[in-house]
Design an enzyme around this catalytic site. Sequence first.
Site, PDB file in Angstrom:
ATOM      1  N   ASP A  47     -61.016 -56.197  72.681  1.00 54.77           N
ATOM      2  CA  ASP A  47     -61.662 -55.942  74.152  1.00 54.77           C
ATOM      3  C   ASP A  47     -63.391 -56.106  74.072  1.00 54.77           C
ATOM      4  O   ASP A  47     -63.861 -56.464  75.114  1.00 54.77           O
ATOM      5  CB  ASP A  47     -61.586 -54.463  74.400  1.00 54.77           C
ATOM      6  N   SER A  68     -50.269 -47.874  66.175  1.00 53.13           N
ATOM      7  CA  SER A  68     -51.341 -46.690  66.239  1.00 53.13           C
ATOM      8  C   SER A  68     -52.562 -46.979  65.782  1.00 53.13           C
ATOM      9  O   SER A  68     -53.464 -47.634  66.630  1.00 53.13           O
ATOM     10  CB  SER A  68     -50.736 -45.655  65.285  1.00 53.13           C
ATOM     11  N   LYS A  71     -47.846 -48.097  69.959  1.00 50.67           N
ATOM     12  CA  LYS A  71     -47.833 -46.633  69.783  1.00 50.67           C
ATOM     13  C   LYS A  71     -49.283 -46.254  70.118  1.00 50.67           C
ATOM     14  O   LYS A  71     -50.308 -46.298  69.241  1.00 50.67           O
ATOM     15  CB  LYS A  71     -47.633 -46.234  68.214  1.00 50.67           C
TER      16      LYS A  71
END
Length: 534
Positions: free
Chosen positions: A311, A300, A325
Amino acid sequence: MSNRKLNVFLPLLFAVVLALGMFLGHKMPGSNNGGATVFFNKPNRGPLQEVMDLIKAKYVDSLNTDDLQQEAIEGILAHLDPHSIYIPPAELQRVNEDMEGNFQGIGVEFNITADTVNVISVLSGGPSESAGLQTGDKILKVNDSLIAGNNITPDKIRKLLRGPAGSIVNTVILRQQQQLKVPITRGVIPLYSVDASYMAAPGVGYIKISKFSATTYDEFMKAIRGLEKQGMKKLVIDLRQNPGGYLDAATRIADELLEDQKLIVYTKGKDFPRTDYKTKRPGMFERGALAVLTDEGSASASEILAGAVQDWDRGTIIGRRTFGKGLVQEQYDLDNGGALRLTVARYYIPSGRSIQKPYGKGLDYDDDIAERYHHGEMVNKDSIKITDTVPYKTASGRRVYGGGGITPDIFMPFDTSRFTPTLTAIYTRNTFSNFAYQYYTSHKEVFGPYKDAATFAKNFQTTPALMDDFKTYAKKDSVPGLDHLNAKDEVEIRNRLKAMLARQLFRTEGYYEAINAADPVVKKALEVVEKEKN
């Protein structure tokens, strides 16, 4: 003249309005059942509520309808995603305390051995320390409740010790064979989420985050400032076994690591319009080598932070593939005192990928981690199953994958050789922790010279005499193979004993500073960041 014309047309106007009103009234819902039903019509209860009402009113035997309702709710939610859950009233306070970062109680850690409640740690500056409680004390009574030798459970003792701040709990403790009455005024007890922050190498800071609660960002900032004062230029953030928590905590920490106006994550659902979370302000650590440690227990909010770092090519992700998740829950309070935590959207990290692993269609979501282990993914990066074949790219054009967590940039295998029959028995019997408590309370003079975790980690040695004491203790726990340890087990036991004793003295800070000295993942992270330019 105009008044006379108005007088002529008024009756006609009234007639038209009355006719129109009768027509509209006939077309409204309930008009065929009497006018009163428009205002007092019963709402449609639905068959589920009708069945519950009939059972409650007509069933031949008495039933606990609360239990039936809970099972019905859980049955409905089982057809949704794995993270939409019902929280019963009895559990809601504990869940909220964990996320809010504090509870109201007396500030001790305890364990229970042989029906005896042992104080294993006293929170510095907390109510119990102010009242004079010490590590090694045994709690015999709480108010009028005798707890020693009374089949006490951890949940029962927590209920007895916790209560509103400012209220008094009267305890009777046993210290060196003497019973003492100790009244303790309860207070607000913090539940820390930054378990450790220290200088892991010259110029390299280490921060361990165990969850993302309401206090995590403030704890993180305090840790960053403290490390910078010690000369930190590079940073390792450890998110292993961090199950997540508040999105806000993760995005605020990401804001301290990434440059301004960069997308951290966005959320989107069927009835949940896209919401972007971007960096807003100059961060404390936007420059400097960065490594983030992850494993299959990182979920999460942990995946959001690690994914944003990956990224934007801000740092190196080291470890194993994260849990996967990527679903957003909102919590709704219910009239019965419980709550519904309902999935309303999905998380998407800057490259556009969803990190949610597949569920439904016969997939056993809860057994996914075990399946990864049996498939070989824990020990071999080439065994990772990529379920999302869409090509995603980082800011610099590197290929990354979605559809099941964050795949690390540097893979570190799980050490399966650690679980020999001897070590497995020691872990399952909690022998390390129990021995460390007993050894510390009977050898306090040995630990006097160690004033902080760094000094302990650097100077304390697990001596042959200490190892012999541990083996003698462990044999009483029926641990096999202690007289014929292989070299790897010997090292593991020595390292773990040192870490557990460090925990007795300096809580989680001491534990991680000691155990990380021999952790291959931490060693790899230090190697990576030390090679990078500032």
